[in-house]
Design a protein around this motif. Structure first.
Motif, mmCIF file in Angstrom:
data_model
loop_
_atom_site.group_PDB
_atom_site.id
_atom_site.type_symbol
_atom_site.label_atom_id
_atom_site.label_comp_id
_atom_site.label_asym_id
_atom_site.label_seq_id
_atom_site.Cartn_x
_atom_site.Cartn_y
_atom_site.Cartn_z
ATOM 1 N N PHE A 10 -18.783 -21.596 4.173
ATOM 2 C CA PHE A 10 -19.954 -22.199 4.720
ATOM 3 C C PHE A 10 -20.290 -21.674 5.796
ATOM 4 N N THR A 11 -19.711 -21.055 6.776
ATOM 5 C CA THR A 11 -20.089 -20.403 7.953
ATOM 6 C C THR A 11 -20.717 -18.979 8.009
ATOM 7 N N GLY A 12 -19.819 -18.149 6.883
ATOM 8 C CA GLY A 12 -20.067 -16.870 6.780
ATOM 9 C C GLY A 12 -19.813 -16.126 7.896
ATOM 10 N N THR A 13 -19.000 -16.440 8.833
ATOM 11 C CA THR A 13 -18.586 -15.648 9.797
ATOM 12 C C THR A 13 -17.062 -15.775 10.083
ATOM 13 N N GLY A 14 -16.663 -14.798 10.908
ATOM 14 C CA GLY A 14 -14.999 -14.605 10.794
ATOM 15 C C GLY A 14 -14.474 -14.259 9.555
ATOM 16 N N ILE A 15 -14.856 -13.525 8.655
ATOM 17 C CA ILE A 15 -14.395 -12.912 7.641
ATOM 18 C C ILE A 15 -12.998 -12.297 7.768
ATOM 19 N N ALA A 16 -11.908 -12.503 7.080
ATOM 20 C CA ALA A 16 -10.548 -12.069 7.218
ATOM 21 C C ALA A 16 -10.573 -10.778 6.556
ATOM 22 N N PRO A 17 -9.907 -9.593 6.756
ATOM 23 C CA PRO A 17 -9.903 -8.554 6.158
ATOM 24 C C PRO A 17 -8.918 -8.869 4.883
ATOM 25 N N ASP A 18 -9.208 -7.950 3.943
ATOM 26 C CA ASP A 18 -8.247 -8.043 2.563
ATOM 27 C C ASP A 18 -6.868 -7.595 2.862
ATOM 28 N N GLU A 19 -5.817 -8.113 2.101
ATOM 29 C CA GLU A 19 -4.395 -7.666 2.087
ATOM 30 C C GLU A 19 -4.546 -6.447 1.127
ATOM 31 N N HIS A 20 -3.581 -5.738 1.190
ATOM 32 C CA HIS A 20 -3.335 -4.577 0.260
ATOM 33 C C HIS A 20 -2.905 -5.157 -1.078
ATOM 34 N N SER A 21 -3.488 -4.341 -1.955
ATOM 35 C CA SER A 21 -3.340 -4.802 -3.345
ATOM 36 C C SER A 21 -1.833 -4.026 -3.842
ATOM 37 N N GLN A 22 -1.003 -5.131 -4.007
ATOM 38 C CA GLN A 22 0.330 -4.771 -3.971
ATOM 39 C C GLN A 22 0.649 -3.993 -5.291
ATOM 40 N N VAL A 23 1.680 -3.294 -5.273
ATOM 41 C CA VAL A 23 2.167 -2.391 -6.287
ATOM 42 C C VAL A 23 3.258 -3.449 -7.357
ATOM 43 N N GLN A 24 3.349 -3.220 -8.520
ATOM 44 C CA GLN A 24 4.283 -3.832 -9.089
ATOM 45 C C GLN A 24 5.546 -2.941 -9.215
ATOM 46 N N LEU A 25 6.512 -3.519 -8.506
ATOM 47 C CA LEU A 25 8.062 -2.687 -8.738
ATOM 48 C C LEU A 25 8.775 -3.304 -9.753
#
Length: 567
Positions: free
Chosen positions: A138-153
């Motif tokens: 709703f605010t559109g501010t303070g967007i957190a960065p995306d985490e790494h796309s984890q590999v399947q071990l």
């Protein structure tokens, strides 16, 4: 046409022809070669990869089946695990990526992202960020960065159980650097302190070199393990556990294989070999190495050594072998000071809070002459199980939530009634109404129709016994009037006087019961921390009139008209 057909069919099944039959001479030469190879006179056969084939391996194992490829030489490749059928596992260096992607940070909310922080790699229920008052959706501010796309071990058996899998060695390097900085700061402060003492004239330059050698903070491993004992680990001598040949061997004390374990290398038997025989350890000639280890002054010596280590860590230069007298005196003074401190602390707590009479009370076993401690004995009288305090357990179910309640029955108290704390409901086994029920119970609103009626002073309802007695009184008054008209008696009988006295006593008891009930209702309205104490009131046995008044005024829950008594 037939020849062409035969030729075409033979060309279509190339590689599936059976091997040609060997002649007798070839067969004999082959057998002789095999015998020579087994004896080691001839070189071993080599497969297609250049590896030697063991001549003792049977032919049906080393030879390739004719239906696969009859032209191939003998090999063991088809017996080894095939690469195409082998399961590929993750390498030892592969692990999950940590942190977030710092290079790509969104500036506005994206569809399908987390409603709380705005990251695309998880949803709101999986978000680890603190819940915001107004989410990023709703605010559109303070967007957190995306985490790494984890590999399947896909780890193998050892990889799943590897404790150090995914460990970054740089973490330990940071700890080493931190300790190096602390050590450098200590050395800098020490050098600065020495310079100040030299400048002020408190320390001579000749003493500085001598102190720097003795007070070096770099300790050897032997000095760290045993403070105060400086000995060279290269010249350490160990004495074997020798025995006199005339003594009975330890392993001959008890020939039972389930008795104490004897270590032949160190010639040690720690446990008592006569433990299963029921004999007293004081009566036998040998009760194990532990018995001799924990008797006499051994325990006192161990406690003194432990005290020496602790004192050395706190800066006192004492040693068990070098200064035994000094250490003994220091240990005794420490014990006396410790006991005095405990006594002062105990007296201070008792003086502040009281309760000394409870500490001097006799044990519970003497008061009740029984105990619930479970003890299990063997047939020889040895304790197998027990000597542990029994845990109090309840036969009722605890913390059982029903009908959507989040609190148990009895977690709320108001006006002398128990209820549920989650909805303030006073009805047991009712359905939880949540915050709505709390709001309704806290409001003092009156229904509209009841609010129109003017408040009227209502008389307290009479019980059936009071109504019956009033009716009897009216009938007696009527009879008295008739008797006065017919016969004029000057005095009443003694029975009527007793009944009048009883009525007066009952009337006074009813008034006293009404006052008591009103007093209880007034106390229940007061905060429980401000209520007066009732322990100092004189307690007497109730009279017959008081018991009758209590029965008449008591509210019976099984009475169908009980709900109309207060109206």
């Amino acid at each position: 046409m037939t020849e062409q057909a035969n030729g075409g069919s033979s060309e279509g099944i190339v590689g599936l022809d059976e091997p040609k039959k060997m002649t007798r001479e070839d067969w004999r030469k082959k057998k002789e070669l095999e015998e020579q190879r087994k004896l080691g006179n001839a070189p071993a056969e080599v497969d297609e990869e250049g590896k030697d084939i063991n001549p003792h391996i049977p032919q049906y194992i080393s030879s390739v089946p004719w239906y696969i490829d009859p032209s191939k030489r003998p090999t063991l490749k088809h017996q080894r695990p095939q690469t195409e059928s082998q399961k590929q596992y993750s390498a030892i260096g592969e692990w999950y990526k940590r942190g977030v992607q710092e290079n790509t940070v969104a500036t506005k909310f994206r569809k399908g992202a987390c409603e709380n922080c705005g990251a695309m790699t998880h949803k709101k229920k999986d978000c680890l960020e603190r819940p915001r008052k107004v989410g990023a959706k709703f605010t559109g501010t303070g967007i957190a960065p995306d985490e790494h796309s984890q590999v399947q071990l896909d780890l193998d058996y050892d990889g799943k159980r590897d404790r150090w899998n995914g460990y970054d060695p740089e973490e330990h390097q940071r700890i080493v650097e931190e300790y190096a900085k602390v050590d450098l700061a200590k050395r800098t402060l020490k050098a600065q302190k020495l310079q100040d003492e030299l400048a002020s004239g408190k320390l001579d330059p000749t003493e500085r070199e001598h102190d720097s050698e003795d007070e070096d903070e770099d300790k050897y491993a032997d000095d760290i393990d045993m403070p105060g004992q400086n000995f060279d680990s290269k010249r350490r001598i160990t004495v074997r556990n020798l025995r006199i040949r005339e003594d009975t061997a330890k392993y001959l004390r008890n020939l039972d294989p389930n008795s104490a374990y004897y270590d032949p290398k160190t010639r040690a038997m720690r446990e008592n070999p006569y433990s299963n025989t029921g004999m007293n350890p004081d009566e036998v000639g040998y009760a194990g190495d532990n018995f001799a280890r924990y008797t006499g002054d051994t325990i006192t010596m161990a406690q003194t050594q432990l005290f020496a280590w602790e004192a050395y860590e706190r800066g006192s230069e004492v040693h068990l072998q070098a200064d035994p007298t000094k250490l003994e005196l220091l240990h005794k003074s420490f014990k006396v000071k410790k006991e005095d401190f405990k006594e002062k602390q105990r007296d201070g707590i008792l003086e502040k809070y009281g309760g000394e009479e409870h500490l001097n009370a006799p044990p519970r076993e003497l008061l009740l002459a029984q105990t619930e401690d479970y003890v299990e004995y063997s047939r020889h009288g040895a304790v197998l199980k027990g000597l542990e305090k029994a845990v109090a357990r309840s036969k009722y179910e605890e913390d059982v939530l029903i009908n959507n309640h989040t609190c148990i029955w009895g977690s709320y108290w108001k006006d002398g009634f128990w209820g549920y704390k989650c909805c303030h409901s006073m009805v047991k086994q009712s359905y939880c109404t949540g915050e709505t029920g709390v709001g309704l119970s806290n409001t003092d609103c009156v229904p509209f129709e009841e609010g129109l009626t003017e408040p009227q002073e209502e008389e307290p309802p009479k019980t059936l016994l009071e109504m019956h007695r009033d009716k009897m009184m009216k009938e007696k008054k009527k009879k008295k009037k008739k008797n006065k008209k017919n016969k004029k008696h000057g005095s009443d009988s003694s029975d009527s006087e007793d009944e009048e006295k009883k009525k007066e006593k009952l009337k006074k008891a009813l008034e006293a019961e009404d006052k008591r009930v009103k007093h209880i209702e007034a106390i229940m309205q007061i905060d429980e921390r401000k209520r007066p104490y009732n322990s100092l009131q004189e307690v007497k046995a109730p009279t017959e009139e008081e018991m009758e008044a209590f029965r008449m005024k008591r509210c019976r829950p099984d009475d169908p008209m009980a709900s109309f008594l207060g109206q």
